[in-house]
Design an enzyme around this catalytic site. Structure first.
Site, PDB file in Angstrom:
ATOM      1  N   ASP A 167     -44.292  93.927 -13.849  1.00  0.00           N
ATOM      2  CA  ASP A 167     -45.017  95.053 -13.264  1.00  0.00           C
ATOM      3  C   ASP A 167     -46.032  95.626 -14.234  1.00  0.00           C
ATOM      4  OD1 ASP A 167     -43.177  96.158 -15.033  1.00  0.00           O
ATOM      5  OD2 ASP A 167     -41.961  97.087 -13.482  1.00  0.00           O
TER       6      ASP A 167
ATOM      7  N   ASN B 284     -31.841 104.510 -11.077  1.00  0.00           N
ATOM      8  CA  ASN B 284     -31.651 104.538  -9.622  1.00  0.00           C
ATOM      9  C   ASN B 284     -31.463 103.136  -9.041  1.00  0.00           C
ATOM     10  OD1 ASN B 284     -34.180 103.437  -9.835  1.00  0.00           O
ATOM     11  ND2 ASN B 284     -35.251 105.021  -8.650  1.00  0.00           N
TER      12      ASN B 284
ATOM     13  N   HIS C  42     -33.395 100.509  -9.591  1.00  0.00           N
ATOM     14  CA  HIS C  42     -34.604  99.720  -9.331  1.00  0.00           C
ATOM     15  C   HIS C  42     -34.699  98.509 -10.252  1.00  0.00           C
ATOM     16  CE1 HIS C  42     -37.468 102.166 -12.233  1.00  0.00           C
ATOM     17  NE2 HIS C  42     -36.800 101.230 -12.885  1.00  0.00           N
TER      18      HIS C  42
ATOM     19  N   GLU D 256     -38.397 100.420  -6.002  1.00  0.00           N
ATOM     20  CA  GLU D 256     -37.555 101.601  -5.903  1.00  0.00           C
ATOM     21  C   GLU D 256     -36.627 101.460  -4.686  1.00  0.00           C
ATOM     22  OE1 GLU D 256     -37.643 103.323  -8.447  1.00  0.00           O
ATOM     23  OE2 GLU D 256     -39.590 104.214  -8.940  1.00  0.00           O
TER      24      GLU D 256
HETATM   25  P1  PGA Z   1     -35.724 100.995 -19.700  1.00  0.00           P
HETATM   26  O1  PGA Z   1     -36.289 100.786 -18.243  1.00  0.00           O
HETATM   27  O2  PGA Z   1     -35.521  99.640 -20.279  1.00  0.00           O
HETATM   28  O3  PGA Z   1     -36.783 101.746 -20.440  1.00  0.00           O
HETATM   29  O4  PGA Z   1     -34.432 101.754 -19.564  1.00  0.00           O
HETATM   30  C1  PGA Z   1     -35.642  99.880 -17.398  1.00  0.00           C
HETATM   31  C2  PGA Z   1     -36.201  99.987 -16.007  1.00  0.00           C
HETATM   32  O5  PGA Z   1     -36.610 101.084 -15.592  1.00  0.00           O
HETATM   33  O6  PGA Z   1     -36.221  98.959 -15.313  1.00  0.00           O
END
Ligand code: PGA
Length: 239
Positions: free
Chosen positions: A66, A134, A136, A141
């Site tokens: 992404d 959450n 995702h 999302e």
């Molecule tokens: P993070 O993000 O590695 O910074 O915890 C993971 C994500 O949101 O997929």
């Protein structure tokens, strides 16, 4: 799904070993990469192994999950900058074979630009994932359709809140991003998900032992035949 609970240091080593094995067997492998805090230990280990001559990315291709929409090129918080700084500048991957999705990838008529490029490259051999608080994956999302391909996504308030730590205020966090879709991720031959820290515990529980539901995007991984999850003891505490 195979779940391995280890310290963050061991997870970096074990996950890197998976890359060493893959690139040893298939030097032109196609790697799906991720940003965020979670992969940093793994990326440091991959850079170390690459420098030591234990593995090479010289013939590999990468596709990132992404990218924020609307940040100017070269912005310090863009995922292109993140990848350059934390991985690409430390390994021997040809930079022209490192792909990060952008508006152009979703603006063609059928919206399949990025997915088509992945398919032309031979499909993703190993997709790396973190997981959001959450549930995702990428910026898919809750309620993103399981059939989604690479698309422009709205970030939820909780994701923008979680990512505010990288910006000077929440107002600066983009509201949209371009992300591989759930179908794009599920098309990978193998998936490696890393979850670190107690903030991920509930999302990981729902992913591993909850119902398969679009309310928890990562729960779709229960339907994939080759998923390895590495979790530290904090992330695994509800399993
Ligand atoms: P993070 O993000 O590695 O910074 O915890 C993971 C994500 O949101 O997929």
């Amino acid at each position: 799904m195979k779940v391995i609970v280890q310290s963050p240091e061991q997870i970096a080593k074990l996950a890197a070993e998976q890359y060493r094995a893959l690139l040893g067997e298939k030097p032109n492998a196609v790697l799906g990469l991720a940003t965020g805090s979670t992969p940093l230990g793994l990326y440091r280990e991959l850079a170390r192994l690459n420098k030591a001559g234990a593995l090479s990315f010289a013939r590999a291709t990468s596709f990132n999950l992404d990218e924020y929409d609307g940040l100017p090129a070269g912005h310090a918080q863009s995922y292109r900058t993140f990848m350059d700084e934390n991985l690409f500048s430390h390994i021997d991957i040809p930079i022209e074979r490192t792909y990060i999705p952008g508006r152009a990838d979703v603006s063609d008529a059928d919206g399949q630009g990025y997915d088509a490029a992945i398919a032309r490259a031979g499909g993703i051999d190993l997709q790396l994932l973190g997981i959001g608080n959450n549930g995702h994956i990428g910026f898919n999302e809750p309620c993103t359709p399981f059939g989604s391909r690479t698309h422009l996504a709205e970030l939820t308030p909780s994701t923008r809140e979680a990512n505010t730590r990288f910006f000077s205020s929440i107002g600066e966090v983009p509201t949209q991003a371009i992300t591989m879709g759930i179908r794009t991720v599920m098309n990978a031959r193998a998936i490696l998900l890393i979850a670190l820290g107690a903030a991920k515990a509930e999302a990981l529980r729902a992913t591993v032992s909850g119902p398969v539901t679009e309310l928890v995007p990562a729960s779709v991984l229960q339907l994939h035949p080759n998923v390895t999850i590495y979790a530290d003891s904090d992330a695994a505490k509800l399993l």
